[in-house]
Design an enzyme around this catalytic site. Structure first.
Site, PDB file in Angstrom:
ATOM      1  N   ARG A   1      32.869  68.679  40.394  1.00 16.91           N
ATOM      2  CA  ARG A   1      32.350  67.971  41.477  1.00 16.91           C
ATOM      3  C   ARG A   1      31.149  67.146  41.412  1.00 16.91           C
ATOM      4  NH1 ARG A   1      31.298  72.714  45.935  1.00 16.91           N
ATOM      5  NH2 ARG A   1      30.151  73.491  44.092  1.00 16.91           N
TER       6      ARG A   1
ATOM      7  N   HIS B   1      40.107  87.093  27.526  1.00 20.98           N
ATOM      8  CA  HIS B   1      40.054  86.500  26.049  1.00 20.98           C
ATOM      9  C   HIS B   1      39.755  87.854  24.869  1.00 20.98           C
ATOM     10  CE1 HIS B   1      35.796  87.946  27.629  1.00 20.98           C
ATOM     11  NE2 HIS B   1      35.415  88.187  26.504  1.00 20.98           N
TER      12      HIS B   1
ATOM     13  N   HIS C   1      40.341  94.185  30.925  1.00 24.42           N
ATOM     14  CA  HIS C   1      40.195  94.298  29.191  1.00 24.42           C
ATOM     15  C   HIS C   1      40.526  95.505  28.721  1.00 24.42           C
ATOM     16  CE1 HIS C   1      38.041  90.529  29.830  1.00 24.42           C
ATOM     17  NE2 HIS C   1      36.994  90.964  30.349  1.00 24.42           N
TER      18      HIS C   1
HETATM   19  P1  NAD Z   1      30.126  77.592  37.549  1.00 24.64           P
HETATM   20  O1  NAD Z   1      29.549  78.048  38.976  1.00 24.64           O
HETATM   21  O2  NAD Z   1      29.059  77.449  36.470  1.00 24.64           O
HETATM   22  O3  NAD Z   1      30.944  76.209  37.594  1.00 24.64           O
HETATM   23  C1  NAD Z   1      31.873  75.908  38.622  1.00 24.64           C
HETATM   24  C2  NAD Z   1      32.569  74.860  38.407  1.00 24.64           C
HETATM   25  O4  NAD Z   1      33.458  74.423  39.245  1.00 24.64           O
HETATM   26  C3  NAD Z   1      31.674  73.627  38.259  1.00 24.64           C
HETATM   27  O5  NAD Z   1      32.021  72.401  37.537  1.00 24.64           O
HETATM   28  C4  NAD Z   1      31.864  72.879  39.783  1.00 24.64           C
HETATM   29  O6  NAD Z   1      31.634  71.590  39.855  1.00 24.64           O
HETATM   30  C5  NAD Z   1      33.348  73.171  39.925  1.00 24.64           C
HETATM   31  N1  NAD Z   1      33.707  73.061  41.245  1.00 24.64           N
HETATM   32  C6  NAD Z   1      33.068  73.829  42.349  1.00 24.64           C
HETATM   33  N2  NAD Z   1      33.463  73.535  43.422  1.00 24.64           N
HETATM   34  C7  NAD Z   1      34.526  72.618  43.341  1.00 24.64           C
HETATM   35  C8  NAD Z   1      35.360  71.788  44.197  1.00 24.64           C
HETATM   36  N3  NAD Z   1      35.440  72.089  45.632  1.00 24.64           N
HETATM   37  N4  NAD Z   1      35.866  70.974  43.614  1.00 24.64           N
HETATM   38  C9  NAD Z   1      35.872  70.634  42.262  1.00 24.64           C
HETATM   39  N5  NAD Z   1      34.981  71.249  41.463  1.00 24.64           N
HETATM   40  C10 NAD Z   1      34.251  72.443  41.815  1.00 24.64           C
HETATM   41  O7  NAD Z   1      31.234  78.665  37.171  1.00 24.64           O
HETATM   42  P2  NAD Z   1      31.730  79.312  35.624  1.00 24.64           P
HETATM   43  O8  NAD Z   1      30.729  80.493  35.379  1.00 24.64           O
HETATM   44  O9  NAD Z   1      31.726  78.209  34.598  1.00 24.64           O
HETATM   45  O10 NAD Z   1      33.176  79.927  36.160  1.00 24.64           O
HETATM   46  C11 NAD Z   1      34.232  79.373  36.365  1.00 24.64           C
HETATM   47  C12 NAD Z   1      35.491  80.419  36.315  1.00 24.64           C
HETATM   48  O11 NAD Z   1      35.411  81.133  35.162  1.00 24.64           O
HETATM   49  C13 NAD Z   1      35.148  81.581  37.341  1.00 24.64           C
HETATM   50  O12 NAD Z   1      36.396  81.895  38.229  1.00 24.64           O
HETATM   51  C14 NAD Z   1      34.634  82.523  36.836  1.00 24.64           C
HETATM   52  O13 NAD Z   1      34.849  83.737  37.282  1.00 24.64           O
HETATM   53  C15 NAD Z   1      35.508  82.437  35.478  1.00 24.64           C
HETATM   54  N6  NAD Z   1      34.572  82.974  34.301  1.00 24.64           N
HETATM   55  C16 NAD Z   1      33.537  82.741  33.879  1.00 24.64           C
HETATM   56  C17 NAD Z   1      32.859  83.167  32.903  1.00 24.64           C
HETATM   57  C18 NAD Z   1      31.579  82.816  32.235  1.00 24.64           C
HETATM   58  O14 NAD Z   1      31.236  83.195  31.098  1.00 24.64           O
HETATM   59  N7  NAD Z   1      30.862  81.799  32.859  1.00 24.64           N
HETATM   60  C19 NAD Z   1      33.490  84.204  32.081  1.00 24.64           C
HETATM   61  C20 NAD Z   1      34.888  84.633  32.478  1.00 24.64           C
HETATM   62  C21 NAD Z   1      35.239  84.166  33.745  1.00 24.64           C
END
Ligand code: NAD
Length: 483
Positions: free
Chosen positions: A51, A178, A240
């Site tokens: 975004r 993972h 997991h």
């Molecule tokens: P985050 O909130 O840090 O990032 C979200 C991303 O999505 C951002 O880049 C944002 O710009 C983008 N985004 C949100 N709404 C949008 C839209 N309408 N259009 C386009 N882009 C959009 O989230 P995160 O921690 O990076 O997690 C991402 C996914 O991975 C989630 O489903 C989360 O559950 C999963 N996940 C994260 C982790 C972690 O360690 N952070 C671990 C396992 C799983």
């Protein structure tokens, strides 16, 4: 021995959510390591799509900072880093609107491997899949990678599977867990199926019980509001721990192929007996000198969400009938450790009078250090008669192969390279995920129906006393949680 690098085909990898926490902490630093090891072809590109309204230069600056912060020692290679960044582009995109899709369509090539990493909230999966299809960006050979959580129950997981299936075949969908990308998890399969020694003992004639522990020292601070709606059962067990259980318990597949392995894992889930309420213990950490309580972290003073689960499971098949599988996971425990321990039965008869009974244990360590050791009984060296002692035969592979240079690849980078290669073996299939929810849903519904209150435990402990009792009642004890 330096790890052999198998080159992959030229690819375009689009990371939706490319500015997010996961992309900056794990995905891009991992890709940089693969780049440095020579696995990323020079024509290949990584395209961040999110975004934030920035341009490619702004994105490269962001990723450079992320790699310097999270990339480990390798990130000091500034020449390598600049060359890697030159292969990165960025497109601002709106998953729910029309902004950015035409630009993305122009950028993504259709004569190379195409992978789309959905590193965004699951509520956006359907929007992304539909737009990739409508804008003719994805083709029948493109791959999509989706992150956990894959649903919060069977119904929502089915909906996600259905929405993805509208635009992609199962063979194109890579659901990441993972834990499956860890070197030792794959080594577990090599040890089981590549040796004549273990498989004959891998059953209820020789195995007394199996313990799977995933212990964390951190609390839920920071992600408290998300976690409070989830809990340890949804966040850790359904994915997991159940995946680890499947790998340890599955029948040998006919070959190491994606569907062969996943068919066998699915059979394990289907053979799991429904769990009895007194075979499961929920816990929640209290505040202590070490820090705040779960309820404070979650900012919910009346929360009944569990930050700890311990359970005894049974698999109803010829191999495992009568063998308990004890699973536990929790936050703010004594040490950070993940391991699977296969505890073999004691000897039927010992010829060594007066000696304490020792049991062989095969311990598979996933975290913090990966490795496998086998506890065997030997004579304690020295004079003074026959005294027996259990010692580990260490199979930590870096040591065994005689070189500390063996590269232990991070789970994320290994899995992303598997996506580019088109190898789904270490990814969860849709029916597996649904079957796992089908087993955990009744447990969670039971808690909700009874308004079950978790037992409290002190931060820095091994969990609630009731969890210790779960094994004590069976004349067994948990392995010590140590880092
Ligand atoms: P985050 O909130 O840090 O990032 C979200 C991303 O999505 C951002 O880049 C944002 O710009 C983008 N985004 C949100 N709404 C949008 C839209 N309408 N259009 C386009 N882009 C959009 O989230 P995160 O921690 O990076 O997690 C991402 C996914 O991975 C989630 O489903 C989360 O559950 C999963 N996940 C994260 C982790 C972690 O360690 N952070 C671990 C396992 C799983």
């Amino acid at each position: 021995m330096v790890a052999r690098v198998i080159p992959v085909e030229d690819f375009d990898l689009v990371i939706f959510g490319g500015t997010g926490d996961l992309a900056r902490r794990k995905i891009l630093p991992g890709l940089f390591r693969r780049y440095l090891s020579g696995q990323m072809p020079v024509e290949s590109r990584i395209i961040g799509a999110a975004r934030s309204d920035i341009d490619s230069d702004g994105y490269r600056t962001m990723i450079k900072e992320a790699i310097l912060e999270f990339g480990g020692e390798e990130s000091q290679d500034s020449n390598g880093l600049d060359a890697f960044l030159a292969q990165i582009e960025y497109v601002p995109i709106d998953a729910k609107g029309e902004g950015g899709w035409v630009e993305l369509a122009e950028l993504v090539r259709n004569d190379v491997v195409q992978a789309f990493y959905f590193s965004v909230a699951p509520s956006l999966f359907g929007d992304l899949a539909e737009r990739l299809h409508r804008h003719k960006i994805a083709s029948a050979t493109s791959r999509i990678v989706v992150e956990k959580p894959f649903g919060r129950d069977l119904e929502s997981a089915r909906k996600l599977n259905d929405v993805l299936a509208l635009h992609f075949d199962e063979g194109q969908i890579y659901r990441i867990d993972h834990y499956l990308g860890k070197e030792t998890v794959q080594n577990l399969m090599a040890v089981r199926f590549g040796n004549v020694l273990f498989e004959p003992l891998w059953n209820n004639h020789y195995v007394d019980h199996i313990q799977i522990t995933v212990a964390e020292t951190v609390g839920v601070g920071g992600r408290g509001s998300y976690y409070d709606k989830s809990g340890a059962m949804r966040d850790m067990v359904q994915n997991h721990l159940m995946q680890l259980l499947c790998l340890i318990a599955m029948e040998p597949p006919s070959q190491f192929g994606a569907d062969e392995v996943r068919d066998e894992k699915l059979k394990v889930i289907r053979a799991l007996e429904p769990i009895m309420p007194h075979h499961i213990v929920r816990g929640q950490y209290e505040n202590s000198a070490n820090g705040p309580s779960y309820r404070e972290d979650a900012e919910n003073p009346r929360s009944h969400t569990e930050s700890f689960v311990a359970m005894k499971c049974h698999i109803s098949n010829w191999r495992w009938s009568g063998v308990p599988f004890y699973l536990r996971t929790g936050k703010r425990l004594k040490a950070r450790t993940s391991e699977i321990a296969v505890v073999f039965k004691p000897l039927g008869h010992s010829i060594f009078e007066g000696q304490e009974e020792q049991q062989n244990i095969l311990a598979i360590h996933l975290q913090p250090n990966e490795g496998i050791d086998l506890q065997v009984t030997i004579k304690e060296p020295g004079p003074g008669g026959m005294r027996l002692v259990n010692v580990p035969l260490d199979m930590t592979f870096a040591e065994a192969l005689g070189d500390s240079d063996v590269e232990v690849t991070d789970a994320y980078e290994r899995l992303i390279m598997d996506v580019i290669r088109g190898n789904q073996t270490l990814f969860m299939r849709g029916d597996e995920v649904e079957a796992a929810w089908g087993w955990t849903d009744p447990i969670i519904e039971g808690w909700e129906a009874r308004n079950d209150v978790p037992k409290t435990y002190s931060a820095g402990s091994s969990g609630p006393d009731d969890a210790l009792m779960l094994l004590h009642r069976d004349g067994r004890k948990w392995r010590e949680i140590k880092g």
